[in-house]
Each structure stands twice: as structure tokens, then as C-alpha cells.
Design a protein around this motif. Sequence first.
Motif, PDB file in Angstrom:
ATOM      1  N   ASP A  83     -20.897  22.649 -89.239  1.00 61.55           N
ATOM      2  CA  ASP A  83     -20.678  21.278 -89.700  1.00 61.55           C
ATOM      3  C   ASP A  83     -20.220  20.379 -88.552  1.00 61.55           C
ATOM      4  OD1 ASP A  83     -21.437  21.909 -92.282  1.00 61.55           O
ATOM      5  OD2 ASP A  83     -19.382  22.183 -92.997  1.00 61.55           O
ATOM      6  N   GLY A  84     -19.376  20.907 -87.672  1.00 62.58           N
ATOM      7  CA  GLY A  84     -18.911  20.126 -86.528  1.00 62.58           C
ATOM      8  C   GLY A  84     -20.046  19.735 -85.605  1.00 62.58           C
ATOM      9  N   ARG A  85     -20.957  20.657 -85.362  1.00 67.14           N
ATOM     10  CA  ARG A  85     -22.093  20.368 -84.476  1.00 67.14           C
ATOM     11  C   ARG A  85     -23.000  19.284 -85.052  1.00 67.14           C
ATOM     12  NH1 ARG A  85     -21.909  25.962 -83.683  1.00 67.14           N
ATOM     13  NH2 ARG A  85     -23.492  26.321 -85.269  1.00 67.14           N
ATOM     14  N   ASN A  86     -23.042  19.166 -86.372  1.00 68.38           N
ATOM     15  CA  ASN A  86     -23.901  18.177 -87.005  1.00 68.38           C
ATOM     16  C   ASN A  86     -23.217  16.833 -87.214  1.00 68.38           C
ATOM     17  OD1 ASN A  86     -26.367  19.657 -87.350  1.00 68.38           O
ATOM     18  ND2 ASN A  86     -25.193  20.970 -88.701  1.00 68.38           N
ATOM     19  N   ALA A  87     -21.973  16.712 -86.807  1.00 62.58           N
ATOM     20  CA  ALA A  87     -21.239  15.450 -86.960  1.00 62.58           C
ATOM     21  C   ALA A  87     -21.392  14.599 -85.702  1.00 62.58           C
ATOM     22  CB  ALA A  87     -19.766  15.729 -87.214  1.00 62.58           C
ATOM     23  N   TYR A  88     -21.194  13.297 -85.889  1.00 68.05           N
ATOM     24  CA  TYR A  88     -21.197  12.381 -84.755  1.00 68.05           C
ATOM     25  C   TYR A  88     -19.794  12.288 -84.172  1.00 68.05           C
ATOM     26  CZ  TYR A  88     -21.377   8.049 -82.094  1.00 68.05           C
ATOM     27  OH  TYR A  88     -21.277   7.126 -81.097  1.00 68.05           O
ATOM     28  N   GLN A  89     -18.807  12.181 -85.046  1.00 63.87           N
ATOM     29  CA  GLN A  89     -17.419  12.177 -84.588  1.00 63.87           C
ATOM     30  C   GLN A  89     -16.540  12.797 -85.659  1.00 63.87           C
ATOM     31  OE1 GLN A  89     -16.249   8.199 -83.694  1.00 63.87           O
ATOM     32  NE2 GLN A  89     -15.889   7.642 -85.813  1.00 63.87           N
TER      33      GLN A  89
ATOM     34  N   LEU B 132     -13.951  22.569 -82.212  1.00 69.47           N
ATOM     35  CA  LEU B 132     -15.136  22.039 -82.895  1.00 69.47           C
ATOM     36  C   LEU B 132     -15.659  20.901 -82.038  1.00 69.47           C
ATOM     37  CD1 LEU B 132     -13.904  21.724 -86.584  1.00 69.47           C
ATOM     38  CD2 LEU B 132     -15.328  23.493 -85.607  1.00 69.47           C
ATOM     39  N   SER B 133     -16.921  20.911 -81.741  1.00 69.71           N
ATOM     40  CA  SER B 133     -17.522  19.863 -80.922  1.00 69.71           C
ATOM     41  C   SER B 133     -18.634  19.173 -81.699  1.00 69.71           C
ATOM     42  CB  SER B 133     -18.111  20.443 -79.635  1.00 69.71           C
ATOM     43  OG  SER B 133     -17.105  21.039 -78.863  1.00 69.71           O
ATOM     44  N   ALA B 134     -18.589  17.859 -81.727  1.00 63.97           N
ATOM     45  CA  ALA B 134     -19.630  17.066 -82.396  1.00 63.97           C
ATOM     46  C   ALA B 134     -20.791  16.877 -81.435  1.00 63.97           C
ATOM     47  CB  ALA B 134     -19.066  15.720 -82.820  1.00 63.97           C
ATOM     48  N   TYR B 135     -21.971  17.272 -81.875  1.00 65.84           N
ATOM     49  CA  TYR B 135     -23.160  17.170 -81.038  1.00 65.84           C
ATOM     50  C   TYR B 135     -24.142  16.105 -81.486  1.00 65.84           C
ATOM     51  CZ  TYR B 135     -21.822  21.688 -79.044  1.00 65.84           C
ATOM     52  OH  TYR B 135     -21.158  22.706 -78.425  1.00 65.84           O
ATOM     53  N   ALA B 136     -24.013  15.656 -82.726  1.00 60.80           N
ATOM     54  CA  ALA B 136     -24.973  14.667 -83.236  1.00 60.80           C
ATOM     55  C   ALA B 136     -24.794  13.345 -82.478  1.00 60.80           C
ATOM     56  CB  ALA B 136     -24.764  14.447 -84.732  1.00 60.80           C
ATOM     57  N   TYR B 137     -25.837  12.596 -82.370  1.00 57.48           N
ATOM     58  CA  TYR B 137     -25.760  11.316 -81.677  1.00 57.48           C
ATOM     59  C   TYR B 137     -26.511  10.282 -82.496  1.00 57.48           C
ATOM     60  CZ  TYR B 137     -30.246  13.148 -80.154  1.00 57.48           C
ATOM     61  OH  TYR B 137     -31.480  13.693 -80.134  1.00 57.48           O
ATOM     62  N   SER B 138     -26.226   9.034 -82.205  1.00 63.44           N
ATOM     63  CA  SER B 138     -26.847   7.962 -82.995  1.00 63.44           C
ATOM     64  C   SER B 138     -28.235   7.632 -82.472  1.00 63.44           C
ATOM     65  CB  SER B 138     -25.976   6.723 -82.955  1.00 63.44           C
ATOM     66  OG  SER B 138     -25.766   6.317 -81.626  1.00 63.44           O
TER      67      SER B 138
ATOM     68  N   CYS C 203      -3.635  16.169 -93.054  1.00 63.79           N
ATOM     69  CA  CYS C 203      -4.263  17.379 -92.516  1.00 63.79           C
ATOM     70  C   CYS C 203      -5.664  17.567 -93.081  1.00 63.79           C
ATOM     71  CB  CYS C 203      -3.395  18.608 -92.748  1.00 63.79           C
ATOM     72  SG  CYS C 203      -3.886  19.968 -91.668  1.00 63.79           S
ATOM     73  N   THR C 204      -6.398  16.478 -93.121  1.00 67.88           N
ATOM     74  CA  THR C 204      -7.798  16.511 -93.508  1.00 67.88           C
ATOM     75  C   THR C 204      -8.639  16.187 -92.294  1.00 67.88           C
ATOM     76  OG1 THR C 204      -7.301  15.870 -95.775  1.00 67.88           O
ATOM     77  CG2 THR C 204      -9.542  15.493 -95.030  1.00 67.88           C
ATOM     78  N   LEU C 205      -9.641  16.996 -92.054  1.00 64.06           N
ATOM     79  CA  LEU C 205     -10.571  16.783 -90.959  1.00 64.06           C
ATOM     80  C   LEU C 205     -11.852  16.199 -91.542  1.00 64.06           C
ATOM     81  CD1 LEU C 205     -11.724  17.177 -88.083  1.00 64.06           C
ATOM     82  CD2 LEU C 205     -12.253  19.528 -88.735  1.00 64.06           C
ATOM     83  N   ASP C 206     -12.125  14.956 -91.215  1.00 60.83           N
ATOM     84  CA  ASP C 206     -13.338  14.293 -91.682  1.00 60.83           C
ATOM     85  C   ASP C 206     -14.402  14.364 -90.601  1.00 60.83           C
ATOM     86  OD1 ASP C 206     -12.205  13.540 -94.107  1.00 60.83           O
ATOM     87  OD2 ASP C 206     -11.444  11.651 -93.302  1.00 60.83           O
ATOM     88  N   LEU C 207     -15.575  14.863 -90.955  1.00 62.14           N
ATOM     89  CA  LEU C 207     -16.714  14.928 -90.051  1.00 62.14           C
ATOM     90  C   LEU C 207     -17.644  13.785 -90.446  1.00 62.14           C
ATOM     91  CD1 LEU C 207     -17.282  18.771 -90.226  1.00 62.14           C
ATOM     92  CD2 LEU C 207     -15.890  17.506 -88.611  1.00 62.14           C
ATOM     93  N   GLU C 208     -17.848  12.860 -89.532  1.00 61.86           N
ATOM     94  CA  GLU C 208     -18.575  11.629 -89.847  1.00 61.86           C
ATOM     95  C   GLU C 208     -19.891  11.539 -89.101  1.00 61.86           C
ATOM     96  OE1 GLU C 208     -15.817   8.585 -88.733  1.00 61.86           O
ATOM     97  OE2 GLU C 208     -14.457   9.002 -90.403  1.00 61.86           O
ATOM     98  N   ASN C 209     -20.824  10.760 -89.699  1.00 65.99           N
ATOM     99  CA  ASN C 209     -22.070  10.462 -88.996  1.00 65.99           C
ATOM    100  C   ASN C 209     -21.849   9.214 -88.139  1.00 65.99           C
ATOM    101  OD1 ASN C 209     -22.263   8.243 -90.718  1.00 65.99           O
ATOM    102  ND2 ASN C 209     -23.992   9.055 -91.888  1.00 65.99           N
TER     103      ASN C 209
END
Length: 144
Positions: free
Chosen positions: A54-60, A138-144, A67-73
Motif C-alpha cells: 500500500d505504501g508503494r502505491n501511495a503518493y504521500q 514505508l516508501s511512497a513510489y506513486a507519482y502524479s 496514530c493513524t497513517l493515511d496513504l494518499e494519492n
Amino acid sequence: MTLIEMVVAIVLAAILMAMAAPLLTHLIRSYVTGAQGADLATAAGPAVARMQWDGRNAYQMVVTNTCTLDLENAKGRILEDYHYAGGQLYRNNALILGNLQSPGGACPFTPASPYAIVYDFFYKGPSTQGKLAVDGVLSAYAYS
């Protein structure tokens, strides 16, 4: 075979068994410890792999004060959220891993940047099997 020979053979066999007992005890303990470690890793592995995916598919990524981690586009829409509370890790409000312990009792998520989150906790397992340290980035790999 005389009685003396039989007594000597029994005494020698007893001495050899007494010498082998600590070795066997060590081998059994090593096996049990290894099996317990494998059980812990097998239980925690899928949850951590899902979090990494999920982290790799997030933008940020954003960690809130609850203590909630939101993965955003790229548009700021939340794709997935991970929440840690009471020793439980939830993904989109569904429990994915229990029996956790965060070092110091704090939130296991620490922002390193909007594109990287450090996570750190111990998985204790459902019984007294010991603890497995689970940590990484966790690293975000998605880009705009």
C-alpha cells in the motif's frame, strides 16, 4: 558374560547417557525456539507485506495525532489508512494484526518525510512465544 561385565556395561551406558542428555536438551530447545520464531514471522509477515504494498502505491503519507497513517494519492484522497490502538493494527478499520507492542507505548509510525514513514513495533504472538521485532520504512513510489 559375567555379572561384573554386565555391571560395567550398564555403568558405562549410564555415563554416556548422562553426557548426551544436555546435548539433547539443547537441541530440543533450539528447535522449539526456531519453530516459535518462524510462527511469529509467518503471522506478522502478511500484514507488513500489505503495508509495504500500500505504501508503494501511495503518493504521500501522513501520520495524524491519533496514530493513524493515511496513504494518499496525488490529489490528497486517502487510498488506505492504518491505525494503531491498544496493541492492534487496523487497515481501513479492519484488524490485520494483533498482539503488538510499540516501543515506549508510543505510536509505531514516525514520519521521515511526506514520502517515507518509519515503523517500529514488536509482535508478541498469541501465546508466550517471545517477541519478533518488526521495523522498516514505508516508501511512497506513486507519482502524479
